[in-house]
Structure formats: C-alpha cells, structure tokens
Design a protein around this motif. Structure first.
Motif, PDB file in Angstrom:
ATOM      1  N   TYR A 197      -8.757   6.626  -6.328  1.00  0.00           N
ATOM      2  CA  TYR A 197      -8.144   5.070  -6.719  1.00  0.00           C
ATOM      3  C   TYR A 197      -7.065   5.090  -6.192  1.00  0.00           C
ATOM      4  N   LEU A 198      -6.850   3.433  -5.819  1.00  0.00           N
ATOM      5  CA  LEU A 198      -5.661   2.904  -5.829  1.00  0.00           C
ATOM      6  C   LEU A 198      -4.732   2.985  -7.004  1.00  0.00           C
ATOM      7  N   PHE A 199      -5.389   2.652  -8.232  1.00  0.00           N
ATOM      8  CA  PHE A 199      -4.559   2.742  -9.523  1.00  0.00           C
ATOM      9  C   PHE A 199      -5.030   3.381 -10.251  1.00  0.00           C
ATOM     10  N   GLU A 200      -4.137   5.016 -10.554  1.00  0.00           N
ATOM     11  CA  GLU A 200      -4.816   5.811 -11.210  1.00  0.00           C
ATOM     12  C   GLU A 200      -4.468   5.769 -12.786  1.00  0.00           C
ATOM     13  N   GLY A 201      -5.387   6.110 -13.459  1.00  0.00           N
ATOM     14  CA  GLY A 201      -5.217   6.043 -14.976  1.00  0.00           C
ATOM     15  C   GLY A 201      -4.619   7.483 -15.491  1.00  0.00           C
ATOM     16  N   MET A 202      -4.482   7.764 -16.483  1.00  0.00           N
ATOM     17  CA  MET A 202      -3.871   8.516 -17.234  1.00  0.00           C
ATOM     18  C   MET A 202      -4.617   9.916 -17.157  1.00  0.00           C
ATOM     19  N   ASP A 203      -5.775   9.723 -17.361  1.00  0.00           N
ATOM     20  CA  ASP A 203      -6.714  10.947 -17.386  1.00  0.00           C
ATOM     21  C   ASP A 203      -7.221  11.451 -15.963  1.00  0.00           C
ATOM     22  N   TYR A 204      -7.219  12.710 -15.746  1.00  0.00           N
ATOM     23  CA  TYR A 204      -7.606  13.021 -14.389  1.00  0.00           C
ATOM     24  C   TYR A 204      -8.735  12.420 -13.670  1.00  0.00           C
ATOM     25  N   GLY A 205      -9.011  12.039 -12.584  1.00  0.00           N
ATOM     26  CA  GLY A 205      -9.843  11.579 -11.971  1.00  0.00           C
ATOM     27  C   GLY A 205     -10.489  10.013 -12.374  1.00  0.00           C
TER      28      GLY A 205
ATOM     29  N   LEU B  16       0.663  -1.277   0.203  1.00  0.00           N
ATOM     30  CA  LEU B  16       0.020  -0.095   0.155  1.00  0.00           C
ATOM     31  C   LEU B  16       0.787   1.281   0.047  1.00  0.00           C
ATOM     32  N   PRO B  17       1.994   1.417   0.737  1.00  0.00           N
ATOM     33  CA  PRO B  17       2.926   2.514   0.670  1.00  0.00           C
ATOM     34  C   PRO B  17       3.456   2.881  -0.666  1.00  0.00           C
ATOM     35  N   GLU B  18       3.622   1.786  -1.285  1.00  0.00           N
ATOM     36  CA  GLU B  18       4.280   1.856  -2.851  1.00  0.00           C
ATOM     37  C   GLU B  18       3.047   2.501  -3.622  1.00  0.00           C
ATOM     38  N   ILE B  19       1.946   1.872  -3.327  1.00  0.00           N
ATOM     39  CA  ILE B  19       0.683   2.282  -4.255  1.00  0.00           C
ATOM     40  C   ILE B  19       0.553   3.592  -3.826  1.00  0.00           C
ATOM     41  N   LYS B  20       0.427   4.088  -2.663  1.00  0.00           N
ATOM     42  CA  LYS B  20       0.128   5.615  -2.458  1.00  0.00           C
ATOM     43  C   LYS B  20       1.150   6.405  -3.155  1.00  0.00           C
ATOM     44  N   SER B  21       2.517   6.018  -2.988  1.00  0.00           N
ATOM     45  CA  SER B  21       3.575   6.969  -3.524  1.00  0.00           C
ATOM     46  C   SER B  21       3.429   7.259  -5.073  1.00  0.00           C
ATOM     47  N   MET B  22       2.429   6.406  -5.847  1.00  0.00           N
ATOM     48  CA  MET B  22       2.332   6.806  -7.222  1.00  0.00           C
ATOM     49  C   MET B  22       1.036   7.609  -7.310  1.00  0.00           C
ATOM     50  N   ASN B  23       0.215   7.859  -6.391  1.00  0.00           N
ATOM     51  CA  ASN B  23      -0.776   8.618  -6.274  1.00  0.00           C
ATOM     52  C   ASN B  23      -0.785  10.026  -6.516  1.00  0.00           C
ATOM     53  N   THR B  24      -1.424  10.615  -7.166  1.00  0.00           N
ATOM     54  CA  THR B  24      -1.548  12.170  -7.140  1.00  0.00           C
ATOM     55  C   THR B  24      -2.784  12.636  -6.593  1.00  0.00           C
ATOM     56  N   ARG B  25      -3.731  11.651  -6.391  1.00  0.00           N
ATOM     57  CA  ARG B  25      -4.751  11.993  -5.834  1.00  0.00           C
ATOM     58  C   ARG B  25      -5.285  10.955  -4.785  1.00  0.00           C
ATOM     59  N   ASP B  26      -6.389  11.109  -4.263  1.00  0.00           N
ATOM     60  CA  ASP B  26      -6.850   9.906  -3.282  1.00  0.00           C
ATOM     61  C   ASP B  26      -8.018   9.234  -3.217  1.00  0.00           C
TER      62      ASP B  26
END
Length: 389
Positions: free
Chosen positions: A292-300, A280-290
């Motif tokens: 989804y765990l696995f963010e897409g290229m498009d915002y949101g 989870l910390p590694e997943i969180k480090s790749m987030n720019t928002r809060d």
C-alpha cells in the motif's frame, strides 16, 4: 437418467446452481457453496410450483422419492400438495434467505460487501422474520420488522436493508414458494425519509488554509500525503488510503483502481498529474513494505479510512475527507469544466457497457480528465508555492 448414490457422490458444485433430475419432477439442487437440497417441480391449480424437502444427505435419495410419490398421490386425490399442518423448513424465511444469499453472493466480486448485506439482515430483521413461513409474511410484517430501524433514525441504512429483503423475496417468488413479493407493496411513504446531508467541505477560497496546514506540518507524515492524494485524485476515503503500488502505472501516468474496490463492473482509471507523481518518492520513503502507498500501524494494513477525517477536524478545518471531493469538484466547476467530466472524475459516470479499453476511456472522458486533473494539480502547486514563498 435417474440418480443413484455413485452419481450423487460424483457431483461437484459449479459457479451457478445446477439441478440434477431423478425424474417425475424430483431434482437435487446443488449450490455453489456445495450445499445440496431436494426440490420437486409440480403443477397445482394450473400453476407451476416448487416444493423443497430438505438437504442431502440428511434426506436420502429413497426418502426424497417417497416424498415425491406422496405429493403426487395427494395431487391425484385433489388434495393440496403440501399438508399445511406440517412445518416445512424450506418455507422458513431464514432458509429462503440463506439459499438466495448463497446464489447472490457467489456472483459478487466483493466478498466484503456481500457479507455486510448478510450482517445487516441478521442484525436488524432476522429475529422477527427468520422463523416465519414466507407464505405468511405480509407487507405489514415487513414494515413492523423495519420499524425499529426507523425509530433508531438509521433511515438510509433502513433503505438498503429493505432493498436486500426485496431481492430475497424475489427469489422466493421465482422458486414458486410464494406468488407475491410482500416488500414490493411497502411504499416509500411507509417510513420517514432520510434527510440529504452534504459533507462538510471547504470553500475554494479556503484552499490556502488547507495548504498551510499540510505544509507547516500541522498535518504531517503519511496522513498529510494521503490527504494530498485523495484531494488530487478526487477519490473516496477508502479508495485513497487503500491505493496499491501495483495499480500505479508511471509509464501511462495513471492509477487504476480495481473493479472490486470500486464495487462496480469495471475499474476506475485516474490520470496522475505531475504534482502527484512528484509526491511518490516521498510516499515511498515512508514505506516498510511494497503493498500500500499509505501504510497502517499494523503489519500488512493500510491507513485507516477515518484517519484523514479525524486529522482534518483536529487541525481546525471544517471539512471531512469526503469534503475534499466536493472542494475539488467546486474548483473545477468554477474553472468551467463540464459537469459530465467532473462526475466522471468522481467516478459517477454511467456510460459504457463495452469493457474494452478504448470504449472504456471514451465513456469516462479520460482524455478530458487528463487536462482537468493537470489543472487541479496546478492550482494546488500555485497555492503551495505562495505559502512556501
């Protein structure tokens, strides 16, 4: 109490269809969508029937009453209630479908799923059936409308469209428009059967190969973590990539997928093993928002459901994203876990009408799945340690 303009104006749509009587069998039906339609209940040839005039305010209260009186007069003279030479819009399949859909979709939690059902009907059979009078539609008509799907080879899709057709014609029967559902007479032999296909999946002996691809960064970034997540939670691709932070409970060490995502009447609660929690910390480090765990290229947005499958293929692994579920299930089966517990882990369990938490957890073998998911995490950790050493 008869209707008047003020009473009609004050009517508000409810969660379910409501009927407001004007007397003599005439009523204004108000749908959850806000649509209003005049309907007349009457008996003909010993049978209870319902006729439909049209929508309000296209047809006024005065016009509806005149229509009611005309039908009553026809019945009194032993004439058919509805003049068969007149085209009654209420009997057109397209209008019947829209009425059914407004009621059915209003009760569904997943708007996306209900919209897919509507799109499938319009894309595949509405051109053939939409302008037909439901009283004239026969089983043969249904078969002909679906035959194009059979010719395209989309047989499982055909089965789902046929199921939706049946529900809409069931509605026509219940409204008294027709006496028999023509879809019921379309048997399983009417179309070719869809071949059962299994998703490509790795064998348990090939697990080290998957770990190698993930750990040498041939599969990297957010996709690598999403594959680990899906495999170790035994979820479907869309469930994995759309995982939300708000559904993760670290105190209870579980992930609760909401019922609307599962397309079921209740959520699916998945125990999280220590290895997943360590990611989870590694997943969180790749987030720019809060969100989804696995963010897409498009915002949101979240990661596309197809990305893990495409990435697995490109890396040379003979597995789909769905195949990861099969791999996990096979590993657990070989370890001796009961089939019912494995199926519960795959969210295939049928048990439990009681929605309270204790009954829910018992019916889905939650306690047994805690140990099972810990075992699966241990298998992956050992394979990963072997590679890194």
């Amino acid at each position: 109490m008869k209707l008047n303009f003020s009473k009609i104006k004050a009517i508000k749509p409810q969660e379910k269809l409501t009927k407001h009587s004007d007397g003599g069998g005439l009523a204004l039906w108000v749908y959850p969508t806000g649509k209003m339609r005049w309907a007349l209940a009457y008996r003909e040839d010993g049978k209870q029937k319902t006729a439909y005039l049209g929508d309000y305010p296209a047809y006024s209260l005065a016009e509806a009453r005149s229509w009611r009186d005309e039908i009553k007069n026809r019945l009194a003279r032993s004439l058919p209630a509805i003049d068969s030479t007149l085209k009654d819009e209420a009997y057109l399949y397209k209008n019947v479908f829209e009425e059914w859909y407004a009621r059915w979709a209003g009760e569904k939690k997943s708007q996306k799923y209900s919209q897919q059902v509507k799109n499938a009907i319009y894309a595949n059979v509405m051109d053939d059936l939409g302008k037909m009078d439901v009283r004239e539609i026969r089983p043969f008509t249904i078969v002909q409308a679906l035959r194009g799907m059979e010719e395209r080879g989309v047989l499982e899709y055909l089965r789902r469209v046929k199921s939706s057709l049946k529900m809409s014609f069931d509605y026509a029967v219940s409204c008294g428009l027709i006496d028999f559902n023509p879809v019921v007479a379309v048997g399983t032999q009417s179309f070719k059967k869809a071949e059962k296909k299994h998703f490509d999946a790795l064998n348990p002996e090939e697990l080290p190969l998957l770990i190698e691809k993930l750990e040498n960064r041939e599969i990297s970034g957010v996709t690598r973590l999403a594959i680990y997540w899906q495999f170790l939670t035994m979820t479907r691709p869309i469930e994995a990539v759309s995982a939300r932070w708000e559904d993760i409970n670290l105190e209870k060490k579980h992930w609760e997928i909401p019922a609307e995502v599962m397309k079921k009447s209740r959520p699916h609660i998945i125990p999280l093993n220590d290895f997943l929690i360590s990611l989870l910390p590694e997943i969180k480090s790749m987030n720019t928002r809060d969100t989804y765990l696995f963010e897409g290229m498009d915002y949101g947005t979240h990661l596309n459901r197809e990305t893990p499958r495409i990435t697995l293929r490109r890396s040379g692994l003979n597995s789909t994203a769905h195949g990861l579920r099969a791999l996990a299930a096979t590993i657990l089966e070989e370890a001796g876990y009961p089939e019912a517990v494995i199926k519960a882990g795959l969210s295939h369990a049928k048990g439990g009408g009681d929605q309270t938490t204790p009954a829910y957890l018992r019916s889905t073998f939650y306690d047994e799945r805690v140990g099972m998911m810990d075992y699966l995490g241990g298998v992956v950790e050992r394979a990963r340690k072997d590679f890194l050493d």
